[in-house]
Design a protein around this motif. Structure first.
Motif, PDB file in Angstrom:
ATOM      1  N   LYS A 123       0.809  -1.218   0.000  1.00 48.07           N
ATOM      2  CA  LYS A 123       0.000   0.000   0.000  1.00 48.07           C
ATOM      3  C   LYS A 123       0.845   1.272   0.000  1.00 48.07           C
ATOM      4  O   LYS A 123       0.313   2.360   0.059  1.00 48.07           O
ATOM      5  CB  LYS A 123      -0.932   0.019   1.215  1.00 48.07           C
ATOM      6  N   HIS A 124       2.147   1.164  -0.025  1.00 46.65           N
ATOM      7  CA  HIS A 124       2.988   2.352  -0.068  1.00 46.65           C
ATOM      8  C   HIS A 124       2.712   3.145  -1.339  1.00 46.65           C
ATOM      9  O   HIS A 124       2.260   2.609  -2.343  1.00 46.65           O
ATOM     10  CB  HIS A 124       4.467   1.960  -0.031  1.00 46.65           C
ATOM     11  N   GLY A 125       3.036   4.425  -1.319  1.00 50.95           N
ATOM     12  CA  GLY A 125       2.790   5.299  -2.461  1.00 50.95           C
ATOM     13  C   GLY A 125       3.330   4.787  -3.779  1.00 50.95           C
ATOM     14  O   GLY A 125       2.662   4.846  -4.805  1.00 50.95           O
ATOM     15  N   LYS A 126       4.531   4.266  -3.779  1.00 51.29           N
ATOM     16  CA  LYS A 126       5.125   3.782  -5.028  1.00 51.29           C
ATOM     17  C   LYS A 126       4.310   2.660  -5.649  1.00 51.29           C
ATOM     18  O   LYS A 126       4.111   2.614  -6.852  1.00 51.29           O
ATOM     19  CB  LYS A 126       6.568   3.331  -4.792  1.00 51.29           C
ATOM     20  N   SER A 127       3.825   1.761  -4.816  1.00 49.14           N
ATOM     21  CA  SER A 127       3.000   0.666  -5.328  1.00 49.14           C
ATOM     22  C   SER A 127       1.678   1.180  -5.890  1.00 49.14           C
ATOM     23  O   SER A 127       1.196   0.696  -6.913  1.00 49.14           O
ATOM     24  CB  SER A 127       2.718  -0.351  -4.216  1.00 49.14           C
ATOM     25  N   LEU A 128       1.093   2.167  -5.236  1.00 53.20           N
ATOM     26  CA  LEU A 128      -0.174   2.715  -5.726  1.00 53.20           C
ATOM     27  C   LEU A 128       0.021   3.444  -7.049  1.00 53.20           C
ATOM     28  O   LEU A 128      -0.834   3.384  -7.932  1.00 53.20           O
ATOM     29  CB  LEU A 128      -0.798   3.639  -4.680  1.00 53.20           C
ATOM     30  N   GLY A 129       1.142   4.119  -7.209  1.00 51.86           N
ATOM     31  CA  GLY A 129       1.438   4.784  -8.474  1.00 51.86           C
ATOM     32  C   GLY A 129       1.578   3.794  -9.615  1.00 51.86           C
ATOM     33  O   GLY A 129       1.059   3.999 -10.711  1.00 51.86           O
ATOM     34  N   MET A 130       2.265   2.699  -9.346  1.00 50.86           N
ATOM     35  CA  MET A 130       2.417   1.661 -10.372  1.00 50.86           C
ATOM     36  C   MET A 130       1.068   1.025 -10.697  1.00 50.86           C
ATOM     37  O   MET A 130       0.780   0.716 -11.846  1.00 50.86           O
ATOM     38  CB  MET A 130       3.419   0.598  -9.909  1.00 50.86           C
ATOM     39  N   ALA A 131       0.238   0.836  -9.683  1.00 50.57           N
ATOM     40  CA  ALA A 131      -1.094   0.257  -9.901  1.00 50.57           C
ATOM     41  C   ALA A 131      -1.937   1.185 -10.771  1.00 50.57           C
ATOM     42  O   ALA A 131      -2.623   0.734 -11.695  1.00 50.57           O
ATOM     43  CB  ALA A 131      -1.788   0.000  -8.568  1.00 50.57           C
ATOM     44  N   LEU A 132      -1.867   2.489 -10.504  1.00 49.58           N
ATOM     45  CA  LEU A 132      -2.666   3.445 -11.283  1.00 49.58           C
ATOM     46  C   LEU A 132      -2.292   3.400 -12.763  1.00 49.58           C
ATOM     47  O   LEU A 132      -3.151   3.561 -13.643  1.00 49.58           O
ATOM     48  CB  LEU A 132      -2.514   4.857 -10.729  1.00 49.58           C
ATOM     49  N   LEU A 133      -1.027   3.171 -13.062  1.00 47.31           N
ATOM     50  CA  LEU A 133      -0.595   3.114 -14.455  1.00 47.31           C
ATOM     51  C   LEU A 133      -1.239   1.950 -15.220  1.00 47.31           C
ATOM     52  O   LEU A 133      -1.276   1.963 -16.448  1.00 47.31           O
ATOM     53  CB  LEU A 133       0.930   3.012 -14.540  1.00 47.31           C
ATOM     54  N   GLU A 134      -1.784   0.983 -14.512  1.00 49.38           N
ATOM     55  CA  GLU A 134      -2.473  -0.136 -15.145  1.00 49.38           C
ATOM     56  C   GLU A 134      -3.938   0.175 -15.478  1.00 49.38           C
ATOM     57  O   GLU A 134      -4.621  -0.633 -16.094  1.00 49.38           O
ATOM     58  CB  GLU A 134      -2.409  -1.377 -14.249  1.00 49.38           C
ATOM     59  N   MET A 135      -4.409   1.350 -15.084  1.00 47.62           N
ATOM     60  CA  MET A 135      -5.799   1.736 -15.348  1.00 47.62           C
ATOM     61  C   MET A 135      -6.072   1.845 -16.848  1.00 47.62           C
ATOM     62  O   MET A 135      -5.277   2.427 -17.586  1.00 47.62           O
ATOM     63  CB  MET A 135      -6.123   3.088 -14.693  1.00 47.62           C
ATOM     64  N   GLU A 136      -7.180   1.275 -17.261  1.00 46.28           N
ATOM     65  CA  GLU A 136      -7.624   1.425 -18.649  1.00 46.28           C
ATOM     66  C   GLU A 136      -8.244   2.816 -18.811  1.00 46.28           C
ATOM     67  O   GLU A 136      -9.082   3.218 -18.021  1.00 46.28           O
ATOM     68  CB  GLU A 136      -8.667   0.363 -19.001  1.00 46.28           C
ATOM     69  N   ILE A 137      -7.798   3.524 -19.841  1.00 46.10           N
ATOM     70  CA  ILE A 137      -8.355   4.859 -20.099  1.00 46.10           C
ATOM     71  C   ILE A 137      -8.966   4.913 -21.492  1.00 46.10           C
ATOM     72  O   ILE A 137      -8.714   4.067 -22.324  1.00 46.10           O
ATOM     73  CB  ILE A 137      -7.302   5.974 -19.940  1.00 46.10           C
TER      74      ILE A 137
END
Length: 99
Positions: free
Chosen positions: A85-99
Motif C-alpha cells: 500500500k505504499h505510495g510507489k506501489s499505488l502509483g504503479m497500480a494506477l498506471l495499469e488503469m484502462e483509459i
C-alpha cells in the motif's frame, strides 16, 4: 489503452495519505487526460483501499496532475501490515488503469 502508455507517475506517502503525480510523456496528452482522468475515476479505481476520497490538482503550467488519496494506507505506512500500500506501489497500480 492503459495509462502507462501515455504517462508516468511520481509518488509519495505521509501518514494515512498517498500522493500520486501523473505526468504525460507528451504535452498534447495532458488535455486528453484532463477530460478522462478524473478524481472520481481514480477514487473508483482505488475503492477497495481508499476510504477518505480523492482530490485532483491540475498543474497546467507543467502539464501534470497531483492526486491525493486520503485514508488510503491502512492507518499509515509504518502502521500498516500491507507493504504493497505504499505510495510507489499505488502509483504503479494506477498506471495499469484502462483509459
Amino acid at each position: 489503452m492503459k495509462l502507462k502508455e501515455i504517462a508516468h507517475t511520481r509518488t509519495g506517502d505521509k501518514g494515512n495519505m498517498s500522493n500520486i503525480a501523473v505526468i504525460p510523456y507528451e504535452e498534447r496528452d495532458y488535455h486528453i487526460l484532463k477530460e478522462i482522468l478524473t478524481a472520481e475515476k481514480v477514487e473508483e479505481f482505488f475503492s477497495e483501499i481508499c476510504f477518505g476520497g480523492v482530490k485532483r490538482y491540475e498543474l497546467d503550467n507543467i502539464y501534470a496532475f497531483n492526486f491525493v488519496l486520503e485514508e488510503s494506507l491502512g492507518g499509515g505506512v509504518t502502521r500498516s501490515l500491507a507493504i504493497d500500500k505504499h505510495g510507489k506501489s499505488l502509483g504503479m497500480a494506477l498506471l495499469e488503469m484502462e483509459i
